[in-house]
Design an enzyme around this catalytic site. Sequence first.
Site, PDB file in Angstrom:
ATOM      1  N   CYS A 381      42.368  46.168  38.282  1.00 41.37           N
ATOM      2  CA  CYS A 381      43.590  45.512  37.575  1.00 41.37           C
ATOM      3  C   CYS A 381      43.440  44.240  37.095  1.00 41.37           C
ATOM      4  CB  CYS A 381      44.887  46.008  38.282  1.00 41.37           C
ATOM      5  SG  CYS A 381      46.381  46.040  36.994  1.00 41.37           S
ATOM      6  N   HIS A 507      44.915  51.565  39.360  1.00 44.99           N
ATOM      7  CA  HIS A 507      44.666  51.040  41.008  1.00 44.99           C
ATOM      8  C   HIS A 507      44.269  52.282  41.628  1.00 44.99           C
ATOM      9  CE1 HIS A 507      46.820  47.394  40.991  1.00 44.99           C
ATOM     10  NE2 HIS A 507      47.173  47.797  39.897  1.00 44.99           N
ATOM     11  N   GLU A 509      43.075  52.654  44.290  1.00 44.18           N
ATOM     12  CA  GLU A 509      43.347  52.587  45.770  1.00 44.18           C
ATOM     13  C   GLU A 509      44.648  53.600  46.218  1.00 44.18           C
ATOM     14  OE1 GLU A 509      44.140  50.271  43.671  1.00 44.18           O
ATOM     15  OE2 GLU A 509      45.692  49.013  44.200  1.00 44.18           O
TER      16      GLU A 509
HETATM   17  N1  GLN Z   1      48.747  40.447  36.065  1.00 42.94           N
HETATM   18  C1  GLN Z   1      48.116  41.543  35.420  1.00 42.94           C
HETATM   19  C2  GLN Z   1      48.688  42.438  34.305  1.00 42.94           C
HETATM   20  O1  GLN Z   1      50.221  42.427  34.232  1.00 42.94           O
HETATM   21  C3  GLN Z   1      47.368  42.303  36.260  1.00 42.94           C
HETATM   22  C4  GLN Z   1      48.370  43.249  37.099  1.00 42.94           C
HETATM   23  C5  GLN Z   1      47.787  44.034  38.239  1.00 42.94           C
HETATM   24  O2  GLN Z   1      46.668  43.563  38.670  1.00 42.94           O
HETATM   25  N2  GLN Z   1      48.394  44.888  38.779  1.00 42.94           N
HETATM   26  O3  GLN Z   1      48.301  42.862  33.486  1.00 42.94           O
END
Ligand code: GLN
Length: 530
Positions: A381, A507, A509
């Site tokens: 992410c 994600h 994970e």
């Molecule tokens: N802050 C970034 C976004 O909003 C990454 C979000 C995250 O890592 N979950 O896109």
Amino acid sequence: MKYIFVTGGVVSSLGKGLAGASLGTLLEHRGLRVTLQKLDPYLNVDPGTMNPLQHGEVYVLADGAETDLDLGHYERFTKCTLTRENNLTSGQVYETVLSNERRGDYLGKTVQVIPHITDEIKRRIRSFEQVGNVDVLITEIGGTTGDIEGLPFLEAIRQFILQVGHENAILLHVTLVPYIKAAGELKTKPTQQSVAKLREIGLQPEVLICRTEKPLELEVREKLSLYCNVPVDAVIEARDVDNSIYEFPLMLQAEGLDEKVCKLLRLETPPADMERWKKIVHSIVHPSRRVKVAVVGKYVELQDAYKSIYEALCHAGGANDCGVDLEIVDAEDIERDGAGKHLGGVTGILVPGGFGDRGTEGKIAAARFARENRIPYFGICLGMQIATIEFARNVCGLAGANSTEFDPATPHPVIALLDEQKKVTGKGGTMRLGSWPALLQPGSLAQKIYGHTEIAERHRHRYEFNGDYREQMEARGFVISGTSPDGTLVEIIEYSDHPWFIAVQFHPEFLSKPEAPHPLFREFIRASMR
Ligand code: GLN
């Protein structure tokens, strides 16, 4: 349907969630269909708006619900795929009751905690009956007995158990039996008092799960039994596990927990066959070699902030017969000392998700260090956005490239707000959330790892790769190996000139289990071993 409620006493952080999840594992291995639910007494509608340092990780479900990290344990320990019904907060209960009231549903009555709030809680506990494919619901109540805010939940449970009968619903109380060094003894008094607190409000636990650092001798068990009013075979020892949380179900099975619970609930099943689980635990606990992998983040002081990532790395280690030693690195330390000082000894670098600009320059330096030194890099992410910024700046020469999240005035916004996010003003539940499909580029590293070209992964973000930079970055070896099915959103990137560099906008994970490690984590560890 049968119902098991799990409360906690004496102190928080006793691992109620793990106890519930472990019981779920055992019941599933007895052939029962299990689901788990968490009731959280706080007033936030969900934990999505909370700081990870306050609350730990926000666990995202397939349907996009942002939930408590205990739901991560539930999904990792069992086969269930949970939905937003599985995490209820006081905030949600009040939101529903208040909107019913505004609609006039209560027909002029005074709206009160009892019965309106408690009825709504009971409705949410009962909601799984309609789904119809559940034999046992395990409901964990967050917080500790004696908390004022937990009282409506406990009252709802008292009523619920009365209404469905003790052969259909039981209460498990997870408690602490501390060892007092000076006396050389385990002390039962805190448990007695916390059970007394439950009895005051009409609840009598059927089973005590006692967290302890020393074995519970018969004498201590008898004392707990006598004063807490539970049979001695329902006093379950839950010693601190030395090596892995996945040993917990095995320990509880050895204590006869699942047997006892089935007897109380009149469930007739064969005993749980845990042979396969044992093998997995063995490979996690006794690997034949080890690797050192860095996680470069900013919520490093709290073990729970990257919970699912640490668990996924542990599963991946098990799958590779390799122990994973984590080097938790504060990105701000890299900003101060340089990447080499903190990442010199690792053979894999993972940059997890995150929000806000603190520490981002340190993470960018970590991504650069991985790229230049050909160290396996796994970006998740924010970790993908970081890699993109680094590549734009240092390979494509786009000075000042950044995400508009960190620098709204950047000359090169290689990461920018998703279109759908531009009009969003509210913070709660408004990100791009939940499971979304993606298509993988045939022949790419990502496609080879997954073994197919269509995937679905869970998301939680507002920003994305800015397609305006696609061509110039691709010309320098930046490979976009996964996109949304319509091709507009970048989901996975990798570098053609690097042994193992993968970064994903989602994600992974959240989909890893000990019995089914996520392929990206598995291959990241394999690459780190090489
Ligand atoms: N802050 C970034 C976004 O909003 C990454 C979000 C995250 O890592 N979950 O896109």
